[in-house]
Design a protein around this motif. Structure first.
Motif, PDB file in Angstrom:
ATOM      1  N   TYR A  31       0.852  -1.188   0.000  1.00 24.47           N
ATOM      2  CA  TYR A  31       0.000   0.000   0.000  1.00 24.47           C
ATOM      3  C   TYR A  31       0.887   1.236   0.000  1.00 24.47           C
ATOM      4  O   TYR A  31       1.639   1.458   0.943  1.00 24.47           O
ATOM      5  CB  TYR A  31      -0.918  -0.017   1.223  1.00 24.47           C
ATOM      6  CG  TYR A  31      -1.826  -1.218   1.233  1.00 24.47           C
ATOM      7  CD1 TYR A  31      -3.035  -1.200   0.547  1.00 24.47           C
ATOM      8  CD2 TYR A  31      -1.465  -2.380   1.911  1.00 24.47           C
ATOM      9  CE1 TYR A  31      -3.865  -2.313   0.534  1.00 24.47           C
ATOM     10  CE2 TYR A  31      -2.291  -3.492   1.906  1.00 24.47           C
ATOM     11  CZ  TYR A  31      -3.489  -3.457   1.219  1.00 24.47           C
ATOM     12  OH  TYR A  31      -4.312  -4.553   1.213  1.00 24.47           O
ATOM     13  N   ALA A 150      -8.477  -1.183  -0.990  1.00 28.14           N
ATOM     14  CA  ALA A 150      -7.711  -0.286  -0.120  1.00 28.14           C
ATOM     15  C   ALA A 150      -7.585  -0.890   1.280  1.00 28.14           C
ATOM     16  O   ALA A 150      -8.152  -1.939   1.583  1.00 28.14           O
ATOM     17  CB  ALA A 150      -8.396   1.076  -0.049  1.00 28.14           C
ATOM     18  N   GLN A 190      -4.038   2.755  -0.661  1.00 28.00           N
ATOM     19  CA  GLN A 190      -4.301   1.890  -1.800  1.00 28.00           C
ATOM     20  C   GLN A 190      -3.005   1.294  -2.333  1.00 28.00           C
ATOM     21  O   GLN A 190      -1.945   1.897  -2.179  1.00 28.00           O
ATOM     22  CB  GLN A 190      -4.964   2.681  -2.936  1.00 28.00           C
ATOM     23  CG  GLN A 190      -6.356   3.160  -2.606  1.00 28.00           C
ATOM     24  CD  GLN A 190      -6.955   3.874  -3.797  1.00 28.00           C
ATOM     25  OE1 GLN A 190      -6.360   4.788  -4.364  1.00 28.00           O
ATOM     26  NE2 GLN A 190      -8.147   3.460  -4.177  1.00 28.00           N
ATOM     27  N   PRO A 191      -3.122   0.124  -2.995  1.00 26.22           N
ATOM     28  CA  PRO A 191      -1.928  -0.449  -3.618  1.00 26.22           C
ATOM     29  C   PRO A 191      -1.424   0.420  -4.756  1.00 26.22           C
ATOM     30  O   PRO A 191      -2.124   1.218  -5.302  1.00 26.22           O
ATOM     31  CB  PRO A 191      -2.411  -1.793  -4.156  1.00 26.22           C
ATOM     32  CG  PRO A 191      -3.742  -2.050  -3.563  1.00 26.22           C
ATOM     33  CD  PRO A 191      -4.282  -0.731  -3.125  1.00 26.22           C
TER      34      PRO A 191
END
Length: 191
Positions: A31, A150, A190-191
């Motif tokens: 993340y 997320a 988020q990634p």
């Protein structure tokens, strides 16, 4: 080694390689993007009455890899002049030299130095917190929870205000304003 043994060994190596590739494909994401809307809220107690507020300008940078905690880091900062306690008079007082001293030191920030697991979705995060030019070690428990793709990251902790010089002059009396300030931090990564 017999021909049969060699064939079995090759099959086992092939199966192990396939499992390794499948595991890598399903490894936990890293993340590294913070969605807008990160929050820093606080609550102090003045003469037994709770006073709540938040900061309107918050920024965060995250690199959180649950599978590689040594590489994980988080940095959080707030513009001290963006304090909002619901009253213009209180906000001006909090921005002033007895509290946040926003003109002299416009940012408060936390920079992590280590992550340590504490059960599923829970991590102790150690680092340094700086406000009013004073820096001290701070260790907080961060709770994580999936939110679609997320990851919601939250922490609740208390700051000992005298350690940072928060509340000078007549405000230094812990009978007027309690010694600890409760803080809630939340962000969505988020990634």
């Amino acid at each position: 080694m017999t021909a049969n043994s060699r064939r079995r060994a090759r099959r086992l190596i092939g199966a192990a390689a396939a499992l390794g590739l499948a595991a890598a494909a399903h490894a936990a994401p890293v993340y590294s993007h913070v969605q807008p809307g990160a929050q820093v809220d606080f609550q102090a107690t003045q003469m037994g009455v709770p006073m709540k507020g938040h900061f309107g300008s918050v920024s965060a940078q995250v690199h959180f890899a649950p599978q590689d905690l040594k590489a994980s880091r988080v940095e959080f900062s707030v513009a001290t002049a963006s304090v909002d306690a619901g009253s213009g008079q209180t906000d001006e007082l909090l921005r002033g030299p007895d509290w946040l001293d926003a003109k002299a030191d416009p940012q408060a920030r936390f920079v992590s130095s280590a992550f340590q697991p504490d059960g599923p979705g829970r991590y102790w995060v150690s680092g340094e917190f700086t406000v009013r030019g004073r820096t001290h070690p701070l260790r907080v428990l961060v709770r994580t929870q999936p939110s679609g793709k997320a990851l919601l990251m939250q922490s609740d902790f208390k700051l000992e205000r005298s350690a940072y010089g928060l509340g000078g002059g007549s405000w230094a009396d812990t009978g007027v304003v309690a010694a600890d300030i409760a803080v809630h931090v939340q962000l969505l990564a988020q990634p």
